[in-house]
Design a protein around this motif. Structure first.
Motif, short mmCIF file in Angstrom:
data_model
loop_
_atom_site.label_atom_id
_atom_site.label_comp_id
_atom_site.label_asym_id
_atom_site.label_seq_id
_atom_site.Cartn_x
_atom_site.Cartn_y
_atom_site.Cartn_z
N PRO A 38 0.79 -1.22 0.00
CA PRO A 38 0.00 0.00 0.00
C PRO A 38 0.83 1.27 0.00
N SER A 39 0.47 2.17 -0.89
CA SER A 39 0.99 3.54 -0.86
C SER A 39 -0.19 4.46 -1.17
N GLY A 83 -0.70 -0.11 10.40
CA GLY A 83 -2.13 0.11 10.53
C GLY A 83 -2.98 -1.06 10.07
N SER A 84 -2.37 -2.01 9.35
CA SER A 84 -3.10 -3.17 8.86
C SER A 84 -3.28 -4.20 9.97
N LEU A 94 -6.82 1.21 3.05
CA LEU A 94 -6.69 0.96 4.48
C LEU A 94 -7.66 1.83 5.27
N MET A 111 -3.24 3.22 0.85
CA MET A 111 -3.55 3.96 2.07
C MET A 111 -5.03 4.32 2.12
N ARG A 128 0.44 -8.36 8.56
CA ARG A 128 1.50 -7.92 7.65
C ARG A 128 2.26 -9.14 7.14
N SER A 171 -1.59 -6.40 4.69
CA SER A 171 -0.67 -5.71 3.78
C SER A 171 0.50 -6.62 3.46
N VAL A 225 1.44 2.66 7.22
CA VAL A 225 0.37 1.91 6.56
C VAL A 225 0.44 0.42 6.89
N LEU A 273 6.08 6.43 6.00
CA LEU A 273 4.77 6.11 5.42
C LEU A 273 4.57 4.60 5.32
N THR A 274 5.67 3.89 4.98
CA THR A 274 5.60 2.43 4.92
C THR A 274 5.28 1.86 6.29
#
Length: 385
Positions: A98-99, A155-156, A106, A103, A159, A118, A152, A148-149
Motif C-alpha cells: 500500500p501507498s 495500521g493493517s 486501508l 492507504m 503484515r 498488507s 500503513v 509512510l511504509t
C-alpha cells in the motif's frame, strides 16, 4: 468470502508484483471466492483501460506519474472506489504494498471495520537510492517513505513479507509481527520439457552452440543488467538473451551493441516457457528485489542460477548445488560463477538437476492457501469483536 484487492501496479504493466496479484486472484477464484481489484489506470489511451481480469472486476484510479519512477502512479482517492466497496461488501481487504491507493483502501477498511492484510512487494525507498537521486533528496525522501511504509503496514490487521531478508528490512523500520508469504512456482508452466530448438536459435541470435545466458525482468536501473556485459567479455562463446522491457531498454541496447546480446522484448505464455527451458544459465545481477520470483521460474525450467544476494534469492540458491550468488555489483564473482558452471566437468548437468528438483518442492497452491487461511482467521476474529 469476498476479497477486495488494492494494488499500486497492474496491467498493462507486467512485473513480479502484477504476477503475484494475478496468481492470488486466480487462486481465490479457483477456491470459489469473490474478488474485486482496485488498481491504477496505467493504460494509454483511455479506451485501453483495464476493466476486468478473467471476469474479476477492476476499478481503476487515475493520477500523476511518480516523479522518480514513472512506471507507477501517485493515484489519489476516488469516489468510485468508495461506491465499489459499498456495493461489493468485502469480508477482507488485501493491500498489495500500500501507498497512494493502498492507504485509501486501508482508511476505508478501518472506517468499515473490515480486516486488512498488507503484503510487501516494492521497496520504494531502495528504488530511489538506486536511481541516482542526489544525497540531499535522499535524506528527505527515504526517511519519509520509510515512515509512510511503517504507518500503513502497522495500521493493517496483519503484515506479510516475501522473504526473510524483507522481513528483517521491515523490522528495521519498526514494523512488527511480520509473517511470511512464501513464494512458489508454476512447475507445469516452467519446465525443461518446453525446450525448443527454434527458440534456442532466437535466443542465441542464430548461435545455438553458444552458452546462452538468460535475463528475465524489468529493464531499469536497479536491475543492473549492464553488469552482465562483463561476463560476455570474460567468458568465450557466450550469448545473452534479455527478456523484458522498461525505461532503460534503448540505453541498454546501445550499451550492449557489438556484443552477443539479443533483446527479445516481452514474452508470455508458451514462448516464455520455451525461452526459460531453451537457455543454459540464468544470470540475475539485480540490486533490488523483494524476492526474485524469476529465479524460481528459471530453476523450475532446469537452469542453474548465478544471481545477486538480494531479496529471497539467498533462501533458494544453494552455493555450488543449484547455482551461485554474489554481492550486489561484484562482477568478478558473477563471472566466476558462470565460468564454474560452464568449465567444471559435469557441473551444468548436476546443477540443472538440483535446480529442477528444488523447484518441484515449491508450490503456489500451498503458499496461497496459507494466505486464504489467514483471511479466514482475520474474518472470524473480527466477527467475534
Amino acid at each position: 468470502m469476498r476479497v477486495m484487492i488494492f494494488c499500486e501496479t497492474f496491467y498493462p504493466k507486467v512485473d513480479g508484483a502484477v504476477h503475484m496479484i494475478c496468481l492470488m486472484t486466480d487462486h481465490l477464484k479457483a477456491r470459489g471466492h469473490d474478488v474485486m481489484i482496485v488498481a491504477p489506470q496505467l493504460a494509454i489511451p483511455p479506451q485501453d483501460v483495464v476493466t476486468e481480469y478473467k471476469g474479476v472486476p477492476v476499478v481503476t484510479v487515475g493520477g500523476p506519474r511518480f516523479w522518480c519512477y514513472p512506471e507507477l502512479l501517485c493515484a489519489p482517492p476516488n469516489i468510485k472506489v468508495v461506491r465499489a466497496m459499498q456495493d461489493f461488501k468485502p469480508d477482507v481487504v488485501h493491500l498489495f504494498h500500500p501507498s497512494a491507493i493502498g492507504m485509501f483502501g486501508l482508511l476505508l477498511s478501518k472506517l468499515r471495520r473490515i480486516p486488512s492484510v498488507s503484503s510487501f512487494h516494492i521497496d520504494i525507498a531502495r528504488i530511489i537510492k538506486n536511481l541516482g537521486v542526489n544525497p540531499f533528496s535522499l535524506k528527505l525522501f527515504v526517511p519519509a517513505i520509510d515512515f509512510l511504509t511503517w504507518m500503513v503496514f502497522s495500521g493493517s490487521t496483519k503484515r506479510l513479507a516475501p522473504s526473510r531478508f524483507i522481513q528483517q528490512r521491515m523490522n528495521s523500520i519498526y514494523i512488527r509481527d511480520v509473517g511470511l508469504w512464501k513464494r512458489g512456482v508454476e512447475t507445469d508452466r516452467f519446465n525443461p520439457r518446453f525446450r525448443d530448438d527454434a527458440m534456442r536459435e532466437r535466443l542465441s541470435g542464430d548461435k545455438p552452440d553458444h552458452h546462452i545466458l538468460l535475463y528475465v525482468g524489468r529493464l531499469s536501473a536497479e536491475k543492473r543488467v549492464s553488469d552482465i556485459r562483463a561476463v560476455l567479455e570474460a567468458v568465450p562463446n557466450t550469448t545473452l538473451a534479455v527478456l523484458g522491457d522498461g525505461a532503460d531498454r534503448e540505453e541498454l541496447k546501445a550499451y550492449f551493441a557489438g556484443t552477443n546480446t539479443v533483446f527479445m522484448g516481452h514474452l508470455e505464455g508458451e514462448e516464455l516457457s520455451q525461452a526459460y527451458a531453451s537457455a543454459d544459465i540464468f544470470v540475475f545481477p539485480s540490486g533490488l528485489e523483494t524476492f526474485g520470483l524469476v529465479v524460481l521460474e528459471a530453476m523450475a525450467a532446469g537452469l542453474p542460477v548465478v544471481a545477486s544476494q538480494v531479496g529471497g534469492i539467498p533462501d533458494v540458491v544453494e552455493e555450488g548445488v543449484n547455482g551461485y550468488t554474489f554481492p550486489i555489483g561484484d562482477v568478478d564473482t558473477m563471472i566466476d560463477g558462470v565460468r564454474s558452471i560452464i568449465n567444471e566437468p559435469g557441473a551444468w548437468d548436476r546443477m540443472a538437476q538440483a535446480a529442477y528438483a528444488y523447484a518441484q518442492t515449491m508450490s503456489w497452491e500451498v503458499a496461497n492457501d496459507e494466505v486464504i487461511d489467514l483471511y479466514a482467521q482475520m474474518i472470524a476474529q473480527s466477527r467475534r469483536l
